[in-house]
Scaffold this motif. Structure first.
Motif, PDB file in Angstrom:
ATOM      1  N   LEU A   1       8.942   3.435 -13.168  1.00 17.26           N
ATOM      2  CA  LEU A   1       9.814   2.922 -12.104  1.00 17.26           C
ATOM      3  C   LEU A   1      11.040   2.232 -12.702  1.00 17.26           C
ATOM      4  O   LEU A   1      12.170   2.477 -12.277  1.00 17.26           O
ATOM      5  N   LEU A   2      10.817   1.380 -13.688  1.00 19.22           N
ATOM      6  CA  LEU A   2      11.943   0.693 -14.330  1.00 19.22           C
ATOM      7  C   LEU A   2      12.898   1.688 -14.984  1.00 19.22           C
ATOM      8  O   LEU A   2      14.117   1.579 -14.830  1.00 19.22           O
ATOM      9  N   GLU A   3      12.355   2.679 -15.694  1.00 22.05           N
ATOM     10  CA  GLU A   3      13.235   3.647 -16.364  1.00 22.05           C
ATOM     11  C   GLU A   3      14.021   4.494 -15.364  1.00 22.05           C
ATOM     12  O   GLU A   3      15.180   4.814 -15.597  1.00 22.05           O
ATOM     13  N   ALA A   4      13.387   4.841 -14.250  1.00 24.37           N
ATOM     14  CA  ALA A   4      14.089   5.630 -13.228  1.00 24.37           C
ATOM     15  C   ALA A   4      15.294   4.859 -12.692  1.00 24.37           C
ATOM     16  O   ALA A   4      16.323   5.448 -12.366  1.00 24.37           O
ATOM     17  N   ILE A   5      15.155   3.535 -12.616  1.00 32.58           N
ATOM     18  CA  ILE A   5      16.237   2.701 -12.095  1.00 32.58           C
ATOM     19  C   ILE A   5      17.244   2.346 -13.193  1.00 32.58           C
ATOM     20  O   ILE A   5      18.448   2.558 -13.048  1.00 32.58           O
ATOM     21  N   MET A   6      16.740   1.831 -14.310  1.00 31.22           N
ATOM     22  CA  MET A   6      17.624   1.345 -15.378  1.00 31.22           C
ATOM     23  C   MET A   6      18.394   2.453 -16.082  1.00 31.22           C
ATOM     24  O   MET A   6      19.552   2.283 -16.435  1.00 31.22           O
ATOM     25  N   LEU A   7      17.724   3.592 -16.323  1.00 32.01           N
ATOM     26  CA  LEU A   7      18.338   4.668 -17.096  1.00 32.01           C
ATOM     27  C   LEU A   7      18.748   5.848 -16.233  1.00 32.01           C
ATOM     28  O   LEU A   7      19.336   6.812 -16.727  1.00 32.01           O
ATOM     29  N   GLY A   8      18.423   5.798 -14.935  1.00 29.41           N
ATOM     30  CA  GLY A   8      18.832   6.848 -14.013  1.00 29.41           C
ATOM     31  C   GLY A   8      20.243   6.589 -13.523  1.00 29.41           C
ATOM     32  O   GLY A   8      20.892   5.623 -13.937  1.00 29.41           O
ATOM     33  N   ASP A   9      20.720   7.441 -12.617  1.00 27.24           N
ATOM     34  CA  ASP A   9      22.093   7.290 -12.116  1.00 27.24           C
ATOM     35  C   ASP A   9      22.150   6.799 -10.671  1.00 27.24           C
ATOM     36  O   ASP A   9      23.222   6.720 -10.078  1.00 27.24           O
ATOM     37  N   GLY A  10      20.966   6.469 -10.107  1.00 26.93           N
ATOM     38  CA  GLY A  10      20.941   5.969  -8.730  1.00 26.93           C
ATOM     39  C   GLY A  10      21.132   7.051  -7.684  1.00 26.93           C
ATOM     40  O   GLY A  10      21.121   6.770  -6.486  1.00 26.93           O
ATOM     41  N   GLY A  11      21.304   8.282  -8.146  1.00 26.97           N
ATOM     42  CA  GLY A  11      21.559   9.400  -7.231  1.00 26.97           C
ATOM     43  C   GLY A  11      20.303   9.901  -6.540  1.00 26.97           C
ATOM     44  O   GLY A  11      19.225   9.300  -6.636  1.00 26.97           O
ATOM     45  N   GLU A  12      20.444  11.020  -5.850  1.00 22.77           N
ATOM     46  CA  GLU A  12      19.372  11.539  -4.994  1.00 22.77           C
ATOM     47  C   GLU A  12      18.075  11.820  -5.755  1.00 22.77           C
ATOM     48  O   GLU A  12      16.989  11.495  -5.282  1.00 22.77           O
ATOM     49  N   ARG A  13      18.183  12.414  -6.937  1.00 16.41           N
ATOM     50  CA  ARG A  13      16.959  12.715  -7.696  1.00 16.41           C
ATOM     51  C   ARG A  13      16.202  11.436  -8.067  1.00 16.41           C
ATOM     52  O   ARG A  13      14.980  11.366  -7.933  1.00 16.41           O
TER      53      ARG A  13
END
Length: 197
Positions: free
Chosen positions: A138-150
């Motif tokens: 969950l943290l990586e999806a938020i911290m290292l993701g782009d906040g976009g739809e995926r």
């Protein structure tokens, strides 16, 4: 040391050569200089048919190379879904971890591989596993993701799977705080609806 013939065939996708070498008794889990098996080499190249032939011939889906990647972990991290599903059907160790101390779910979440995340959750990978960096999927999806739809879909999948929305990183920063600092309003809304604070 020259590269084992099975590895050369795995890289190029030469299925006929793979089947011939297996029939001739090639060591299915022989290693190359990097410690990779032919199945890991095929997984790197996303050679689905080669991977299928090797797995059906008994290749070890959990055999790790020198940097602690296995066919299962690599397929999960890279979103190679067909190979991932084959590894899961042939004894993938859901508790195995990569060199960062993370499960396959963590890099899959970070990289935005929605179907891979869904597949790993359904397989039973621990959604709250914490890696050596102090981060969960969950943290990586938020911290290292782009906040976009995926990444929004991935956060929703993780939350639905019971991920602890208040499990902070090693510095005590929560998923909600990371979402807010990134300006990810939709992710913030998903977290708030799940009781994040």
């Amino acid at each position: 040391m020259s590269e084992p013939a099975l590895h050369v065939a795995a890289t190029s996708g030469d299925i006929a050569s793979i089947k011939k070498r297996i029939a001739e008794g090639a060591k299915i889990d022989a290693r190359d200089g990097s410690g990779a098996t032919a199945l890991l080499v095929a997984t790197h190249a996303n050679q689905v048919e080669v991977a299928k032939a090797l797995i059906e011939a008994g290749a070890d889906v959990n055999a790790k190379d020198n940097i602690e990647d296995s066919p299962y972990l690599y397929a999960g991290a890279r979103g190679h879904l067909e190979i991932l599903r084959m590894t899961l059907a042939h004894g993938a160790d859901l508790k195995s971890i990569n060199r960062y101390g993370g499960t396959a779910l963590i890099p899959a979440s970070e990289r935005g591989h929605v179907e891979t995340v869904r597949t790993l959750i359904e397989a039973g990978v621990d959604v709250d596993h914490v890696n050596k960096l102090g981060w969960t999927a969950l943290l990586e999806a938020i911290m290292l993701g782009d906040g976009g739809e995926r990444h929004q879909q991935i956060v929703a999948l993780l939350v639905r799977a019971g991920a602890n929305v208040n499990l902070a990183d090693g510095n005590g920063v929560t998923p909600l705080q990371h979402a807010r600092s990134g300006g990810y309003r939709k992710i913030e809304a998903i977290l708030l609806a799940a009781g994040a604070h």
